[in-house]
Design an enzyme around this catalytic site. Sequence first.
Site, mmCIF file in Angstrom:
data_model
loop_
_atom_site.group_PDB
_atom_site.id
_atom_site.type_symbol
_atom_site.label_atom_id
_atom_site.label_comp_id
_atom_site.label_asym_id
_atom_site.label_seq_id
_atom_site.Cartn_x
_atom_site.Cartn_y
_atom_site.Cartn_z
ATOM 1 N N SER A 65 -56.869 75.096 -18.769
ATOM 2 C CA SER A 65 -58.235 74.629 -19.044
ATOM 3 C C SER A 65 -58.186 73.513 -20.073
ATOM 4 C CB SER A 65 -59.062 75.779 -19.626
ATOM 5 O OG SER A 65 -58.606 76.096 -20.928
ATOM 6 N N ASP A 66 -59.238 72.697 -20.094
ATOM 7 C CA ASP A 66 -59.433 71.849 -21.269
ATOM 8 C C ASP A 66 -59.831 72.791 -22.410
ATOM 9 O OD1 ASP A 66 -59.689 69.790 -23.057
ATOM 10 O OD2 ASP A 66 -60.910 68.528 -21.757
ATOM 11 N N TRP A 67 -59.787 72.265 -23.619
ATOM 12 C CA TRP A 67 -59.939 73.129 -24.797
ATOM 13 C C TRP A 67 -61.329 73.767 -24.856
ATOM 14 C CZ3 TRP A 67 -55.451 72.052 -23.794
ATOM 15 C CH2 TRP A 67 -54.374 72.301 -24.624
ATOM 16 N N ALA A 73 -62.840 75.277 -22.402
ATOM 17 C CA ALA A 73 -63.641 75.020 -21.199
ATOM 18 C C ALA A 73 -63.741 76.214 -20.245
ATOM 19 C CB ALA A 73 -63.075 73.808 -20.458
#
Length: 570
Positions: free
Chosen positions: A230-232, A234
């Site tokens: 995931s993005d941070w 997200a």
Amino acid sequence: MNTSIDKLLKSLTLEEKAALVAGADMWKTQEIERAGVPSITMFDGTNGVRKPGSTQEMGLFSENMPATCYPTGVALGSTWNTELIEEVGEALGRESLALDTQILLGPGVNMKRSPLGGRNFEYYSEDPVLTGELGAAMVNGLQRMGVGASVKHFAGNNQETEKMVSNSVVDERTLREIYLTAFEIIVKKANPWTVMTSYNLLNGTYTSEHDFLLRQVLREEWGYDGVVMSDWTAVHDRLKSLRAGLDLEMPGPAKYNAVKLVSAVRSGELDESVLDASVRRMLELVAKVTAAAGSKEARQPWDVDAHHELARRAAAESIVLLKNENGILPLAAGKLRLLAVIGQKAKKPRYQGGGSARVTPTRLDIPYDEIAAMAGGEDHLAYAEGYRNDNEPDDALIKESVRLASQAEAAVLFVGQPEGTESEGYDSKTIDLPPAQVKLIQEVAAAQPNCIVILCNGTAVAMQEWIGGVPAVLEMWLSGQGSGRAVADILFGRVNPSGKLSETFPVKLSDTPSYLTFGDGNQQAVYSEGIFTGYRYYAKRSLSRCSRSATAYPTRRLSTAACAPALPAG
Ligand code: BGC
């Protein structure tokens, strides 16, 4: 290898498996000491390694460990040179290993839907095929050194406005042809060890839990078998994201989600084989990383000078000669009586953008100093600040610039968007240069016919207010720590400019295809222009002209043969 991973997987408890699919802190994955599974460390980013002082810190607003700041994505994109980008990838790999980094969070390969995009500087182009080819070269270079890439941000992440909650509304043809193609090329040509999802929703579903995107397209259609992270912060619904194929939740520890996964397996809500599939991919990643950690380069210091030279060379290949009338460039090295160097950015260069891609450079070339060295010393230069970091014209600064320019044989003007305007976190409001700089260019050009404008910016700018009045324009981009030397090399003809635009420069913002909907807010980003993004739109409307007249100095041959996307007439 598979047998040992099978064995390892079987030996893990449910709790250990749930822990393995999330970070242990901001930048590390979980170690399972008992089972001999080490943690993996990852750091940003797209044009240099951004390693904070500790893995607990985000490090966005502090100085980080020094690393070479290579040209940003837009600049590398203008080289159109896959071999060079692969070399930069290898150098990034060497620095990552030395900085104990096993995964580097890049390249960023989102499309530039509008020149207002806050992270445009991180991305290569408005064209999916060019982006895919360059991105694959970067991944191949990096991974050849034994460092994993994280191709990001998958997908439909083309603005910063409300980026955590914005829903990108894109029809399937547009999605596949424009917004997924670069990822597809990279997956098929370079097999990145990881892919990072984005913050946004895509047609109503967060990309971090998007079954169509992650399972159907990425894994089933393209055959991707690496780790999806995931993005941070997200991840929203952990069960949904795991089922869709998102293996690793970052950052961690995901205390609540780990408990949730364990109880979902125990209650029968989640089939353990789904968790096992993600754990297996994590263990495979650990195995790749561990094999590379034994290489002779691992944890060796890198050759700081050699990497700085590479940063200079890459910057020089990025610079685009946009206009050169009457052969005003190159300047004659050591033969000018007086050259006016105007603009704050000549002494305080803008060489990178803001946000997670911001690198603490190992050193920094200052354009003014490099120009002085080639012009035969500071006695041959006259410097004026020209403007400050704001919009309002300062008449006294402009007057002084005009005075010096009129006494010199030529004037070089360093202009571009103010520091802090191009960054992760927000989109720009305008593509015009600040009025203070426009007025400066106009008045200096009126006093000095040999006027060379040098643009330092991370995405297209409008030029119509001033370009007619100046004979030469160089697009220098945000070209990293070696850009000061690079621009001097180009100005004095030590290097022949070979960069080509990889995005269209519109005459004005309202001409751009996404003008009516970009950055609207209301948590919706409606891609109403469809496949007609960038040059496709201008070409379709017959607004384009592709000029080859100013792509190199006349006396030498170019080593690259790519044609720039079209510049619209105006
Ligand atoms: C960015 C990513 C970055 C991550 C870690 C996020 O805000 O969107 O590109 O890799 O932070 O810094």
